[in-house]
Design an enzyme around this catalytic site. Structure first.
Site, PDB file in Angstrom:
ATOM      1  N   GLU A 287      57.423  96.066  11.624  1.00  7.79           N
ATOM      2  CA  GLU A 287      56.759  95.397  10.592  1.00  7.79           C
ATOM      3  C   GLU A 287      57.848  94.698   9.490  1.00  7.79           C
ATOM      4  O   GLU A 287      57.285  94.483   8.303  1.00  7.79           O
ATOM      5  CB  GLU A 287      55.645  96.115   9.924  1.00  7.79           C
ATOM      6  CG  GLU A 287      54.724  96.374  10.874  1.00  7.79           C
ATOM      7  CD  GLU A 287      53.838  95.527  11.711  1.00  7.79           C
ATOM      8  OE1 GLU A 287      54.075  94.345  11.339  1.00  7.79           O
ATOM      9  OE2 GLU A 287      52.927  95.948  12.328  1.00  7.79           O
TER      10      GLU A 287
ATOM     11  N   HIS B 281      47.712 103.362   7.697  1.00  8.03           N
ATOM     12  CA  HIS B 281      46.252 103.116   8.230  1.00  8.03           C
ATOM     13  C   HIS B 281      45.225 104.376   7.986  1.00  8.03           C
ATOM     14  O   HIS B 281      44.991 105.010   8.761  1.00  8.03           O
ATOM     15  CB  HIS B 281      46.430 103.403  10.249  1.00  8.03           C
ATOM     16  CG  HIS B 281      47.536 102.582  10.542  1.00  8.03           C
ATOM     17  ND1 HIS B 281      48.040 102.941  11.982  1.00  8.03           N
ATOM     18  CD2 HIS B 281      48.085 101.331  10.500  1.00  8.03           C
ATOM     19  CE1 HIS B 281      48.913 102.113  11.860  1.00  8.03           C
ATOM     20  NE2 HIS B 281      49.000 101.061  11.336  1.00  8.03           N
TER      21      HIS B 281
ATOM     22  N   GLU C  24      37.671 104.724 -12.070  1.00  6.68           N
ATOM     23  CA  GLU C  24      39.267 104.300 -12.592  1.00  6.68           C
ATOM     24  C   GLU C  24      39.685 103.018 -11.594  1.00  6.68           C
ATOM     25  O   GLU C  24      40.733 102.764 -11.906  1.00  6.68           O
ATOM     26  CB  GLU C  24      39.954 105.483 -12.557  1.00  6.68           C
ATOM     27  CG  GLU C  24      39.464 106.400 -13.587  1.00  6.68           C
ATOM     28  CD  GLU C  24      40.740 107.568 -13.958  1.00  6.68           C
ATOM     29  OE1 GLU C  24      41.652 107.773 -13.391  1.00  6.68           O
ATOM     30  OE2 GLU C  24      40.120 108.183 -14.965  1.00  6.68           O
TER      31      GLU C  24
HETATM   32  P1  13P Z   1      56.554 100.685  13.617  1.00  9.93           P
HETATM   33  O1  13P Z   1      56.485 102.038  14.518  1.00  9.93           O
HETATM   34  O2  13P Z   1      57.128  99.534  14.241  1.00  9.93           O
HETATM   35  O3  13P Z   1      56.757 101.045  12.167  1.00  9.93           O
HETATM   36  O4  13P Z   1      54.886 100.244  13.610  1.00  9.93           O
HETATM   37  C1  13P Z   1      53.837 100.873  13.231  1.00  9.93           C
HETATM   38  C2  13P Z   1      52.736  99.997  12.730  1.00  9.93           C
HETATM   39  O5  13P Z   1      51.927 100.662  11.913  1.00  9.93           O
HETATM   40  C3  13P Z   1      52.568  98.763  13.116  1.00  9.93           C
HETATM   41  O6  13P Z   1      51.625  98.093  12.352  1.00  9.93           O
HETATM   42 ZN    ZN Z   2      50.288  99.352  11.455  1.00 11.87          ZN
END
Ligand code: 13P
Ligand code: ZN
Length: 271
Positions: free
Chosen positions: A116, A141, A169
C-alpha cells in the site's frame, strides 16, 4: 553511531504495531504504517550515504524526494514487529528520480515495503499540503469499523453522522469527519490516488469493506483517530439492532464543537 534498535522512532513503530495487533485490528499481515522521519534524527543512527538496495515504487513521489520514512514490510505480521524490527520494518528514502526507494535499513530477509505504499506516500503528499506537520499515515482493519461497513450506507455524510452520534467526544476528536471510498482493488496506484484525494479534506478515510486510513502529526494522534472511530463503530454495532431510545442531538453536537472550539463539517449535520 547510536544503536538503531534503540531509536525512539523504532520503539514507536514496535509499540504501535503491538497495540494494533492486541486490539485485533491487524490480523496476519493486515495493516501498514509509514512514518516520516527527521533527517537529523536518522543520521544519529544510520550512515545515510550507505544505500543497501534500491527498489522501484511504480509511481511518482517527486514531492517527497530526499524524504526518509520508516515503513512496515509487505506480508509482514504486526504481531512480529517488536521481536524482529529489522526484518519487519524498513527505512527508505525517496531517490532523486522520485520513483525509487533507497533502502537504508531493514527488510533484512530481502523483503520490501508495504503493497500500500502508493496510498501512503500519496496521502503524505496530500496531507502535508493541508498540514505541513503531518508525519504519520496508518492503515488498519478494525473489527467494528469493518462490520459497520456491511450494515450502514457507505455515504460519508451519513457514516460520519452516525459515528458522531455514538460517543459524545467524536465530533471533537474528528470534527473534519470521515471520508468514504467504495470497495476498490487494494495495493494499486488507483486506490492510492483516490485515498489521497479524500485526504485533502479528511484525516480519516474508510476503504469500503476493507478497513481505514488515518493521518496525523504523531503516532498517538493518528492511532487515537482510528481508535475513536473504532469505539464509535463498536457502540453502533452493539446497538444498531435495538430500538434507539436516546441519542445525541445535532444541536448538542453543535454545542460540543463550539465549546471545544473545533472547526467541524456543518454540512454533515442536519440543522
Ligand atoms: P501489506 O502486507 O502489503 O502491508 O498489506 C496489508 C494490507 O492491509 C493490504 O491492504
Ligand atoms: Zn488492508
Amino acid at each position: 553511531m547510536k544503536n538503531i534498535l534503540n531509536a525512539p522512532f523504532v520503539e514507536e513503530m514496535k509499540k504501535t504495531c503491538a497495540n494494533m495487533y492486541r486490539l485485533g485490528w491487524d490480523e496476519r499481515n493486515g495493516g501498514n504504517i509509514s512514518y516520516l522521519l527527521k533527517k537529523e534524527e536518522v543520521e544519529e543512527y544510520l550512515d545515510t550515504t550507505n544505500v543497501l538496495r534500491t527498489i522501484p515504487t511504480g509511481f511518482d513521489a517527486t514531492a517527497l524526494i530526499g524524504e526518509i520514512f520508516i515503513v512496515t514490510g509487505t506480508g509482514k505480521y504486526f504481531k512480529n514487529v517488536a521481536e524482529d524490527p529489522e526484518t519487519n520494518l524498513g527505512i527508505l528514502r525517496i531517490a532523486q528520480d522520485g520513483t525509487t526507494a533507497e533502502l537504508l535499513w531493514g527488510y533484512k530477509d530481502g523483503g520490501k515495503f508495504t503493497s500500500e505504499l502508493p496510498a501512503h506516500l500519496m496521502s503524505h503528499i496530500a496531507r502535508r499540503k493541508v498540514d505541513p506537520e503531518n508525519r504519520v499515515v496508518m492503515h488498519s482493519h478494525p473489527t467494528y469499523t469493518l462490520a459497520m461497513n456491511y450494515v450502514h450506507e457507505l455515504d460519508e455524510k451519513k457514516f460520519t453522522h452516525t459515528l458522531w452520534e455514538m460517543c459524545t467526544e467524536c465530533i471533537v476528536v474528528f470534527p473534519d469527519g470521515v471520508g468514504v471510498l467504495p470497495w476498490m482493488l487494494c495495493g494499486t496506484n488507483s486506490i492510492g490516488e483516490a485515498t489521497a484525494k479524500k485526504m485533502e479534506e479528511f484525516r480519516l478515510v474508510v476503504w469500503g469493506m476493507h478497513g481505514i486510513y488515518g493521518a496525523g502529526k504523531t503516532m498517538d494522534e493518528t492511532f487515537g483517530l482510528i481508535e475513536t472511530v473504532e469505539k464509535a463503530a463498536q457502540i453502533y454495532m452493539l446497538t444498531a439492532h435495538l430500538p434507539r431510545v436516546n441519542t445525541i442531538k445535532d444541536s448538542e453536537m453543535v454545542e460540543l464543537a463550539e465549546f471545544f472550539g473545533v472547526k467541524y463539517r456543518k454540512d454533515f449535520l442536519n440543522l
